[in-house]
Scaffold this motif. Structure first.
Motif, PDB file in Angstrom:
ATOM      1  N   UNK A  83       0.836  -1.199   0.000  1.00 40.16           N
ATOM      2  CA  UNK A  83       0.000   0.000   0.000  1.00 40.16           C
ATOM      3  C   UNK A  83       0.873   1.253   0.000  1.00 40.16           C
ATOM      4  N   UNK A  84       1.980   1.213   0.723  1.00 43.73           N
ATOM      5  CA  UNK A  84       2.927   2.334   0.677  1.00 43.73           C
ATOM      6  C   UNK A  84       3.519   2.473  -0.722  1.00 43.73           C
ATOM      7  N   UNK A  85       3.901   1.359  -1.330  1.00 45.45           N
ATOM      8  CA  UNK A  85       4.452   1.388  -2.694  1.00 45.45           C
ATOM      9  C   UNK A  85       3.459   2.027  -3.653  1.00 45.45           C
ATOM     10  N   UNK A  86       2.184   1.656  -3.538  1.00 45.51           N
ATOM     11  CA  UNK A  86       1.148   2.074  -4.491  1.00 45.51           C
ATOM     12  C   UNK A  86       0.711   3.522  -4.310  1.00 45.51           C
ATOM     13  N   UNK A  87       0.850   4.068  -3.113  1.00 43.93           N
ATOM     14  CA  UNK A  87       0.218   5.359  -2.821  1.00 43.93           C
ATOM     15  C   UNK A  87       1.191   6.467  -2.444  1.00 43.93           C
ATOM     16  N   UNK A  88       2.462   6.137  -2.206  1.00 45.72           N
ATOM     17  CA  UNK A  88       3.391   7.153  -1.718  1.00 45.72           C
ATOM     18  C   UNK A  88       4.666   7.150  -2.547  1.00 45.72           C
ATOM     19  N   UNK A  89       5.386   8.275  -2.564  1.00 45.61           N
ATOM     20  CA  UNK A  89       6.686   8.285  -3.241  1.00 45.61           C
ATOM     21  C   UNK A  89       7.628   7.294  -2.583  1.00 45.61           C
ATOM     22  N   UNK A  90       8.609   6.849  -3.340  1.00 49.03           N
ATOM     23  CA  UNK A  90       9.459   5.765  -2.848  1.00 49.03           C
ATOM     24  C   UNK A  90      10.238   6.149  -1.593  1.00 49.03           C
ATOM     25  N   UNK A  91      10.423   7.442  -1.334  1.00 49.23           N
ATOM     26  CA  UNK A  91      11.139   7.844  -0.121  1.00 49.23           C
ATOM     27  C   UNK A  91      10.439   7.340   1.137  1.00 49.23           C
ATOM     28  N   UNK A  99      17.984   4.176  -8.107  1.00 48.93           N
ATOM     29  CA  UNK A  99      17.007   4.991  -8.836  1.00 48.93           C
ATOM     30  C   UNK A  99      16.893   6.400  -8.259  1.00 48.93           C
ATOM     31  N   UNK A 100      17.662   6.694  -7.186  1.00 48.62           N
ATOM     32  CA  UNK A 100      17.648   7.989  -6.498  1.00 48.62           C
ATOM     33  C   UNK A 100      16.296   8.250  -5.840  1.00 48.62           C
ATOM     34  N   UNK A 101      15.703   7.184  -5.278  1.00 53.40           N
ATOM     35  CA  UNK A 101      14.444   7.282  -4.540  1.00 53.40           C
ATOM     36  C   UNK A 101      13.425   8.136  -5.306  1.00 53.40           C
ATOM     37  N   UNK A 102      12.918   7.600  -6.426  1.00 54.30           N
ATOM     38  CA  UNK A 102      12.029   8.396  -7.284  1.00 54.30           C
ATOM     39  C   UNK A 102      10.797   8.913  -6.542  1.00 54.30           C
ATOM     40  N   UNK A 103      10.341  10.086  -6.963  1.00 56.07           N
ATOM     41  CA  UNK A 103       9.185  10.723  -6.321  1.00 56.07           C
ATOM     42  C   UNK A 103       7.871  10.092  -6.733  1.00 56.07           C
ATOM     43  N   UNK A 104       7.907   9.109  -7.625  1.00 55.33           N
ATOM     44  CA  UNK A 104       6.699   8.453  -8.108  1.00 55.33           C
ATOM     45  C   UNK A 104       6.343   7.256  -7.226  1.00 55.33           C
ATOM     46  N   UNK A 105       5.128   6.772  -7.395  1.00 55.45           N
ATOM     47  CA  UNK A 105       4.730   5.525  -6.766  1.00 55.45           C
ATOM     48  C   UNK A 105       5.223   4.350  -7.610  1.00 55.45           C
ATOM     49  N   UNK A 106       5.233   3.169  -7.023  1.00 58.79           N
ATOM     50  CA  UNK A 106       5.580   1.977  -7.773  1.00 58.79           C
ATOM     51  C   UNK A 106       4.348   1.375  -8.429  1.00 58.79           C
ATOM     52  N   UNK A 107       4.565   0.691  -9.545  1.00 60.99           N
ATOM     53  CA  UNK A 107       3.484   0.032 -10.269  1.00 60.99           C
ATOM     54  C   UNK A 107       3.501  -1.449  -9.895  1.00 60.99           C
ATOM     55  N   UNK A 112       5.367 -12.623  -2.628  1.00 62.88           N
ATOM     56  CA  UNK A 112       6.177 -12.178  -3.760  1.00 62.88           C
ATOM     57  C   UNK A 112       5.414 -11.138  -4.566  1.00 62.88           C
ATOM     58  N   UNK A 113       6.072 -10.017  -4.844  1.00 68.43           N
ATOM     59  CA  UNK A 113       5.459  -8.952  -5.632  1.00 68.43           C
ATOM     60  C   UNK A 113       6.373  -8.576  -6.777  1.00 68.43           C
ATOM     61  N   UNK A 114       5.786  -8.355  -7.941  1.00 73.06           N
ATOM     62  CA  UNK A 114       6.509  -7.838  -9.105  1.00 73.06           C
ATOM     63  C   UNK A 114       6.127  -6.377  -9.245  1.00 73.06           C
ATOM     64  N   UNK A 115       7.112  -5.474  -9.137  1.00 71.65           N
ATOM     65  CA  UNK A 115       6.850  -4.037  -9.077  1.00 71.65           C
ATOM     66  C   UNK A 115       7.808  -3.302 -10.006  1.00 71.65           C
ATOM     67  N   UNK A 116       7.288  -2.298 -10.687  1.00 70.58           N
ATOM     68  CA  UNK A 116       8.124  -1.447 -11.541  1.00 70.58           C
ATOM     69  C   UNK A 116       8.210  -0.043 -10.985  1.00 70.58           C
ATOM     70  N   UNK A 117       9.412   0.518 -11.020  1.00 72.92           N
ATOM     71  CA  UNK A 117       9.634   1.951 -10.852  1.00 72.92           C
ATOM     72  C   UNK A 117      10.289   2.439 -12.128  1.00 72.92           C
ATOM     73  N   UNK A 118       9.660   3.372 -12.813  1.00 75.42           N
ATOM     74  CA  UNK A 118      10.158   3.840 -14.091  1.00 75.42           C
ATOM     75  C   UNK A 118      10.896   5.171 -13.896  1.00 75.42           C
ATOM     76  N   UNK A 119      12.022   5.321 -14.559  1.00 78.24           N
ATOM     77  CA  UNK A 119      12.754   6.581 -14.576  1.00 78.24           C
ATOM     78  C   UNK A 119      12.299   7.392 -15.768  1.00 78.24           C
ATOM     79  N   UNK A 120      11.971   8.644 -15.542  1.00 85.20           N
ATOM     80  CA  UNK A 120      11.499   9.508 -16.619  1.00 85.20           C
ATOM     81  C   UNK A 120      12.586  10.508 -16.966  1.00 85.20           C
ATOM     82  N   UNK A 121      12.799  10.693 -18.281  1.00 82.64           N
ATOM     83  CA  UNK A 121      13.800  11.648 -18.755  1.00 82.64           C
ATOM     84  C   UNK A 121      13.357  13.076 -18.446  1.00 82.64           C
TER      85      UNK A 121
END
Length: 308
Positions: free
Chosen positions: A242-250, A279-287, A299-308
């Motif tokens: 729930x933290x992954x889905x709703x909050x920034x990775x920090x 990933x420098x603790x991205x400000x996005x949530x995880x997918x 077991x969870x499969x999660x993506x954090x994407x880096x945006x240019x």
């Protein structure tokens, strides 16, 4: 077993494309997933199982191929080193890897290419960041199943060069006490990737809760026997996700140690913390692409994407 490998880009080509980490995945490695997939490299045969997690990996494969990375970099908790952080610098690892607890499920013939230039750069960067590091150059050393599990599930074609990093054994004894060192390891990993101009996808080969059953069912892939080890382990996994889905990775800087304290968590090996730091603790949530239990472990499969 033949493989098709991507040619190393020339220096001008590399200069034209922006290097760096493009994405990171929490990529759990239980041998049951490869067993259920029935790839030609694995000797045992199955009738399937654990479909939700395997479907999540199908989506990861589609996304990774669309990114066209130069290299996959994996940190795996079952390549355990007692002193420091080791990097596989063997150019062409190949052999048979047998999972010691489940040899009936995992006897995998591996054959892949290492991005040796990046591997050597990682060793140097780790040392420059004050870490104890070693380059593994011994031909014929067997590759562990956690490294193979994550890499196969993300790229079963094995046509993208890889680099694998060991897990220093200290976290298994001291739990979250060593996660600060994993943050340093992540920063050093990012630095080496940027300096070499690689487009990299990172894989953290961790399960979440890791208490598991001590008896195997007559048919391992019989999903009528699959469920969380107990409710407290499951609820702790859900709180973390729930933290992954709703909050920034920090927010995971606090949530991961809390999860370790509440469960028998494999994240204490540091792979997930390494990934997020790189990933420098991205400000996005995880997918969160999928969650499932395997012999009771979460077991969870999660993506954090880096945006240019």
């Amino acid at each position: 077993m033949s493989r098709v490998f991507r040619l190393e880009p020339s220096a001008p080509e590399r200069d034209q494309a922006k290097g760096g980490i493009v994405a990171g995945y929490l990529s759990p490695h239980p041998p049951h997933l490869i067993y259920a997939d029935n790839p030609p490299q694995n000797e045992p045969r199955s009738t399937g199982g654990w479909e939700v997690l395997r479907w999540a990996y199908d989506e990861v494969r589609r996304r990774v191929r669309a990114m066209k990375p130069d290299v996959l970099v994996v940190h795996a908790p079952h390549w355990i080193t007692m002193v420091g952080h080791h990097v596989n610098c063997v150019p062409h690892p190949r052999g048979l890897s047998v999972e010691p607890i489940f040899p009936n499920l995992f006897r995998y013939h591996y054959d892949f290419r290492t991005d040796v230039e990046l591997a050597e750069a990682l060793v140097t960067s780790f040392e420059n960041h004050g870490l104890v590091a070693r380059a593994m150059r011994e031909e014929g050393v067997r590759v562990d199943y956690a490294t193979i599990g994550a890499l196969h599930m993300v790229n079963p074609k094995w046509d993208i060069p890889v680099v694998s990093i060991s897990a220093n054994n200290n976290p298994y004894f001291y739990a979250e006490a060593e996660l600060g060192q994993m943050e340093v390891l992540g920063r050093a990993t990012r630095k080496a990737i940027e300096q070499t101009g690689r487009r990299a996808v990172l894989l953290a080969s961790n399960s979440l809760s890791h208490l598991h059953f001590d008896r195997e069912t007559p048919v391992p892939e019989d999903m009528s026997h699959e469920h969380p080890y107990n409710n407290s382990q499951y609820r702790a996994d859900m709180a973390l996700l729930e933290t992954v889905r709703t909050k920034p990775s920090s927010a995971l800087k606090t949530a991961i140690p809390e999860h370790i304290a509440q469960t028998e968590a494999e994240t204490k090996s540091g792979s997930l913390t390494w990934l997020l730091s790189a990933l420098d603790w991205p400000a996005t949530t995880g997918d969160v692409l999928g969650y499932g239990t395997i012999i009771g472990t979460g077991n969870a499969v999660i993506e954090w994407r880096c945006h240019d």
